[in-house]
Motif scaffolding. Structure first.
Motif, PDB file in Angstrom:
ATOM      1  N   GLU A   1       0.858  -1.190   0.000  1.00 34.01           N
ATOM      2  CA  GLU A   1       0.000   0.000   0.000  1.00 34.01           C
ATOM      3  C   GLU A   1       0.893   1.238   0.000  1.00 34.01           C
ATOM      4  O   GLU A   1       1.688   1.437   0.912  1.00 34.01           O
ATOM      5  CB  GLU A   1      -0.917   0.002   1.222  1.00 34.01           C
ATOM      6  N   GLN A   2       0.759   2.062  -1.020  1.00 28.00           N
ATOM      7  CA  GLN A   2       1.570   3.268  -1.141  1.00 28.00           C
ATOM      8  C   GLN A   2       0.660   4.466  -1.381  1.00 28.00           C
ATOM      9  O   GLN A   2      -0.408   4.345  -1.983  1.00 28.00           O
ATOM     10  CB  GLN A   2       2.560   3.134  -2.306  1.00 28.00           C
ATOM     11  N   LYS A   3       1.108   5.612  -0.929  1.00 24.54           N
ATOM     12  CA  LYS A   3       0.368   6.855  -1.138  1.00 24.54           C
ATOM     13  C   LYS A   3       1.342   7.923  -1.612  1.00 24.54           C
ATOM     14  O   LYS A   3       2.497   7.956  -1.182  1.00 24.54           O
ATOM     15  CB  LYS A   3      -0.306   7.324   0.158  1.00 24.54           C
ATOM     16  N   ASN A   4       0.841   8.818  -2.473  1.00 26.11           N
ATOM     17  CA  ASN A   4       1.677   9.966  -2.832  1.00 26.11           C
ATOM     18  C   ASN A   4       1.462  11.070  -1.806  1.00 26.11           C
ATOM     19  O   ASN A   4       0.716  10.893  -0.831  1.00 26.11           O
ATOM     20  CB  ASN A   4       1.403  10.429  -4.268  1.00 26.11           C
TER      21      ASN A   4
ATOM     22  N   ASN B   1      11.465   2.634 -13.123  1.00 23.42           N
ATOM     23  CA  ASN B   1      10.685   2.687 -11.880  1.00 23.42           C
ATOM     24  C   ASN B   1      10.646   4.083 -11.278  1.00 23.42           C
ATOM     25  O   ASN B   1       9.628   4.516 -10.735  1.00 23.42           O
ATOM     26  CB  ASN B   1      11.263   1.701 -10.861  1.00 23.42           C
ATOM     27  N   GLU B   2      11.767   4.790 -11.378  1.00 24.23           N
ATOM     28  CA  GLU B   2      11.807   6.133 -10.784  1.00 24.23           C
ATOM     29  C   GLU B   2      10.903   7.105 -11.547  1.00 24.23           C
ATOM     30  O   GLU B   2      10.297   8.004 -10.952  1.00 24.23           O
ATOM     31  CB  GLU B   2      13.250   6.651 -10.743  1.00 24.23           C
ATOM     32  N   VAL B   3      10.777   6.916 -12.843  1.00 24.41           N
ATOM     33  CA  VAL B   3       9.882   7.771 -13.648  1.00 24.41           C
ATOM     34  C   VAL B   3       8.431   7.465 -13.317  1.00 24.41           C
ATOM     35  O   VAL B   3       7.600   8.372 -13.186  1.00 24.41           O
ATOM     36  CB  VAL B   3      10.167   7.584 -15.149  1.00 24.41           C
ATOM     37  N   ALA B   4       8.107   6.177 -13.176  1.00 23.73           N
ATOM     38  CA  ALA B   4       6.748   5.804 -12.770  1.00 23.73           C
ATOM     39  C   ALA B   4       6.403   6.437 -11.424  1.00 23.73           C
ATOM     40  O   ALA B   4       5.273   6.908 -11.213  1.00 23.73           O
ATOM     41  CB  ALA B   4       6.622   4.290 -12.704  1.00 23.73           C
ATOM     42  N   ALA B   5       7.381   6.473 -10.517  1.00 22.71           N
ATOM     43  CA  ALA B   5       7.153   7.091  -9.201  1.00 22.71           C
ATOM     44  C   ALA B   5       6.896   8.585  -9.327  1.00 22.71           C
ATOM     45  O   ALA B   5       6.006   9.136  -8.659  1.00 22.71           O
ATOM     46  CB  ALA B   5       8.353   6.831  -8.293  1.00 22.71           C
ATOM     47  N   ALA B   6       7.651   9.256 -10.195  1.00 18.77           N
ATOM     48  CA  ALA B   6       7.462  10.698 -10.389  1.00 18.77           C
ATOM     49  C   ALA B   6       6.084  10.999 -10.963  1.00 18.77           C
ATOM     50  O   ALA B   6       5.424  11.973 -10.573  1.00 18.77           O
ATOM     51  CB  ALA B   6       8.551  11.244 -11.310  1.00 18.77           C
ATOM     52  N   LEU B   7       5.617  10.168 -11.879  1.00 15.76           N
ATOM     53  CA  LEU B   7       4.275  10.353 -12.449  1.00 15.76           C
ATOM     54  C   LEU B   7       3.203  10.141 -11.389  1.00 15.76           C
ATOM     55  O   LEU B   7       2.249  10.917 -11.284  1.00 15.76           O
ATOM     56  CB  LEU B   7       4.067   9.385 -13.611  1.00 15.76           C
ATOM     57  N   ALA B   8       3.371   9.078 -10.587  1.00 21.17           N
ATOM     58  CA  ALA B   8       2.389   8.810  -9.529  1.00 21.17           C
ATOM     59  C   ALA B   8       2.351   9.942  -8.516  1.00 21.17           C
ATOM     60  O   ALA B   8       1.286  10.328  -8.022  1.00 21.17           O
ATOM     61  CB  ALA B   8       2.720   7.487  -8.847  1.00 21.17           C
ATOM     62  N   GLU B   9       3.523  10.505  -8.201  1.00 20.84           N
ATOM     63  CA  GLU B   9       3.585  11.615  -7.257  1.00 20.84           C
ATOM     64  C   GLU B   9       2.837  12.837  -7.787  1.00 20.84           C
ATOM     65  O   GLU B   9       2.238  13.590  -7.013  1.00 20.84           O
ATOM     66  CB  GLU B   9       5.048  11.963  -6.967  1.00 20.84           C
ATOM     67  N   ARG B  10       2.845  13.034  -9.098  1.00 21.51           N
ATOM     68  CA  ARG B  10       2.134  14.162  -9.712  1.00 21.51           C
ATOM     69  C   ARG B  10       0.655  13.861  -9.957  1.00 21.51           C
ATOM     70  O   ARG B  10      -0.055  14.680 -10.536  1.00 21.51           O
ATOM     71  CB  ARG B  10       2.802  14.533 -11.038  1.00 21.51           C
TER      72      ARG B  10
ATOM     73  N   GLY C   1      13.139  10.384 -10.207  1.00 25.06           N
ATOM     74  CA  GLY C   1      12.418  10.314 -11.478  1.00 25.06           C
ATOM     75  C   GLY C   1      12.081  11.678 -12.048  1.00 25.06           C
ATOM     76  O   GLY C   1      12.127  11.884 -13.265  1.00 25.06           O
ATOM     77  N   ARG C   2      11.784  12.622 -11.171  1.00 26.65           N
ATOM     78  CA  ARG C   2      11.468  13.983 -11.642  1.00 26.65           C
ATOM     79  C   ARG C   2      12.678  14.607 -12.318  1.00 26.65           C
ATOM     80  O   ARG C   2      12.540  15.291 -13.339  1.00 26.65           O
ATOM     81  CB  ARG C   2      11.005  14.825 -10.438  1.00 26.65           C
TER      82      ARG C   2
ATOM     83  N   ILE D   1       7.303   4.615  -4.394  1.00 28.05           N
ATOM     84  CA  ILE D   1       6.927   6.023  -4.543  1.00 28.05           C
ATOM     85  C   ILE D   1       8.044   6.951  -4.066  1.00 28.05           C
ATOM     86  O   ILE D   1       8.141   8.108  -4.505  1.00 28.05           O
ATOM     87  CB  ILE D   1       5.619   6.316  -3.770  1.00 28.05           C
ATOM     88  N   HIS D   2       8.946   6.452  -3.217  1.00 25.74           N
ATOM     89  CA  HIS D   2      10.020   7.295  -2.680  1.00 25.74           C
ATOM     90  C   HIS D   2      11.095   7.606  -3.720  1.00 25.74           C
ATOM     91  O   HIS D   2      11.997   8.409  -3.449  1.00 25.74           O
ATOM     92  CB  HIS D   2      10.643   6.634  -1.454  1.00 25.74           C
ATOM     93  N   GLN D   3      11.034   7.003  -4.887  1.00 27.71           N
ATOM     94  CA  GLN D   3      11.971   7.311  -5.959  1.00 27.71           C
ATOM     95  C   GLN D   3      11.512   8.498  -6.811  1.00 27.71           C
ATOM     96  O   GLN D   3      12.145   8.832  -7.800  1.00 27.71           O
ATOM     97  CB  GLN D   3      12.143   6.089  -6.867  1.00 27.71           C
TER      98      GLN D   3
END
Length: 513
Positions: free
Chosen positions: A79-82, A168-177, A100-101, A94-96
């Motif tokens: 379970e992850q949250k931005n 993976n780091e790019v996917a994390a940056a997209l999820a964060e946004r 990723g940004r 998500i911590h990447q």
């Protein structure tokens, strides 16, 4: 341990840290747990340098053990949250996101046309109301594409079309946004289709546009959620495989709406397929195998734009290149470009490297692999993973040995080794860096095609497959020319009349290829 850490950082200069860490990591891999226990038991008898090695080894062990534990847990079970509290995504970590940004920001510098489109749409947003579901590579350059679509007013949900090209780091940056993205590198087949399903099977949200690369998203909707097809205003497809699957739907009367084939647009064929592969094939081969290409005998299967790019790069490093081809026109081009045209079975026993570039199925079979020389490298540059019959290698008499990421040794009973890269999947997007500026061209065609389909008047497009319009081809090229000190020549009125074109284009007829 804290005392020893202080001793370590106070005694060793910054110039020596990298040396100590590298050697300690190497030692750890050799000595294992017993060695660590022995080192710890004798630490009080040794000088500070041995202490330093012990601490670095322990640090290496703890960090990599934690990473291994994380790798064992599927993202589907985490379970992850931005930072906004959203859970509408499934990624590795998500911590990447910060890393990723930075990757995305670098890509933006090489994608000028999309940045121009963002600025131009600050007032009028041509994709307001568009709900786009996408299945493409998830890399820094596609992240710029997704965020451009969002800036133009669209809502997007995304999955990956290739399990190895995912950053993976790019996917994390997209999820964060706030982009609902479902992808992580190394997905299983079950994970792959679960991610696609998660993009579509959403309560209160239905797509009205599809952006596909290979056709898996389109076919998943046809297969699992046919009720959604009535709202689909159009499909944009990028790959040879995906376009072929669209034609199959069209022939059986199952195509739900208009589709734009950007793969056969002039600008993608002449730039993405050629220059992208020309710049990335060498990087992929060298990153995975460290091979010296000068003087190597290389077989390239297919002499379309992808094959042409690969052959040009290999020729530049003085490799000896053979080409297989079924089309006599492409075959003649290969001959006149200085390459030896041959059949696969004529040269398979002598070549050092085999590269497939056809987009077809079963190009390299088990019988071909049986006759390859020891150490032959086999890889694929076509979109689909169907060109090399990898399934035929999953037999008890053959041993698979993972050498490094994306490199497998297939060992025959007599000791012969075949080096298989990326398990027969797309080499450059799995194993190398990619020329983002070239990919910017394709990404811009995709954005413009989506805008065209979404804003087309009712019944403006029939249930058919359309080639990307020539006028748009030239517009994409003009946007990218702004990155160069380039000055286009203008036709005179007399010249316009003589050749029968509009002064502002298009300058080529619609049938031009």
């Amino acid at each position: 341990i804290p005392f020893l850490c202080i001793s370590f950082y106070s005694t060793i200069s910054c110039l020596n840290i990298q040396y100590f860490y590298h050697n300690a990591c190497s030692w750890f891999q050799k000595i294992g747990f017993c060695g660590i226990r022995f080192l710890i038991s004798v630490m009080h008898k040794t000088d500070v340098f041995t202490d330093c090695y012990c601490i670095v080894i322990l640090h290496f062990f703890l960090v990599h053990t934690q990473e291994s534990l994380e790798d064992e847990v599927s993202p589907r079970n985490k379970e992850q949250k931005n930072s906004d509290g959203s859970k509408d995504f499934c990624i590795k970590n998500i911590h990447q996101a910060a890393f990723g940004r930075r990757e995305i920001e670098i890509a933006e510098l090489e994608m000028p046309a999309l940045m121009i489109l963002r600025k131009a749409a600050q007032g009028e947003k041509p994709l307001v109301g568009a709900r786009i579901v996408g299945c493409t590579h998830i890399t820094a350059h596609t992240a710029v594409l997704m965020e451009t679509l969002s800036a133009l007013g669209a809502q997007c949900r995304w999955a990956a079309c290739n399990i190895y090209s995912i950053q993976n780091e790019v996917a994390a940056a997209l999820a964060e946004r706030g982009v609902p993205v479902f992808a992580w590198k190394g997905e299983s087949e079950d994970d792959y289709f679960w991610c696609i399903d998660s993009c579509v099977n959403v309560e209160g949200w239905e797509p009205n546009l599809i952006l596909d690369d290979g056709g898996d998203m389109t076919h998943w909707i046809y297969k699992k959620y046919p009720q959604l097809l009535k709202n689909i205003k159009g499909i944009v497809e990028e790959s040879v495989t995906g376009v072929h699957r669209l034609h199959q739907l069209y022939k059986t009367g199952k195509l739900c709406g208009p589709a734009i084939n950007v793969n056969e647009s002039v600008i993608k064929q002449k730039f993405d397929n050629f220059y992208f592969c020309k710049e990335s094939i060498l990087d992929g081969l060298k990153r995975t195998t460290d091979v010296t290409l000068s003087g190597k005998q290389v077989l390239v299967c297919g002499y379309g734009e992808v094959g042409k790019g690969c052959c040009a790069a290999l020729k530049g490093l003085r490799a000896i290149v053979y080409v297989t081809e079924v089309d006599p026109i492409c075959a003649l081009q290969a001959c006149m470009d200085g390459f030896q045209l041959a059949r696969l079975n004529e040269v398979i026993e002598m070549v050092d490297i085999v590269i497939t570039c056809t987009g077809n199925i079963n190009v390299v079979l088990r019988e071909h692999l049986e006759h390859m020389k020891n150490g032959c490298i086999v890889c694929n540059m076509g979109h689909s993973n169907t060109e090399i019959d990898v399934t035929s290698l999953m037999t008890p008499e053959l041993t698979w040995r993972r050498i490094r990421a994306h490199v497998d040794h297939i060992i025959w009973p007599d000791g012969k080794i075949i080096v298989l890269l990326a398990e027969g999947r797309l080499l450059n997007l799995s194993c190398s860096t990619v020329p983002v500026y070239v990919l910017s061209i394709t990404a811009t065609t995709q954005v413009l095609a989506l805008i065209e389909l979404f804003n087309a008047p009712e019944r403006g497009y029939k249930q058919d497959i359309y080639v990307f319009p020539r006028k748009m081809d030239e517009f994409v090229a003009a946007l990218h020319l702004q990155n160069f000190d380039a000055h286009l020549t203008e036709l005179t009125d007399e010249q316009v009349k003589y050749i029968g074109v509009n002064k502002n284009g298009p300058f080529k007829p619609s049938y031009y290829r």
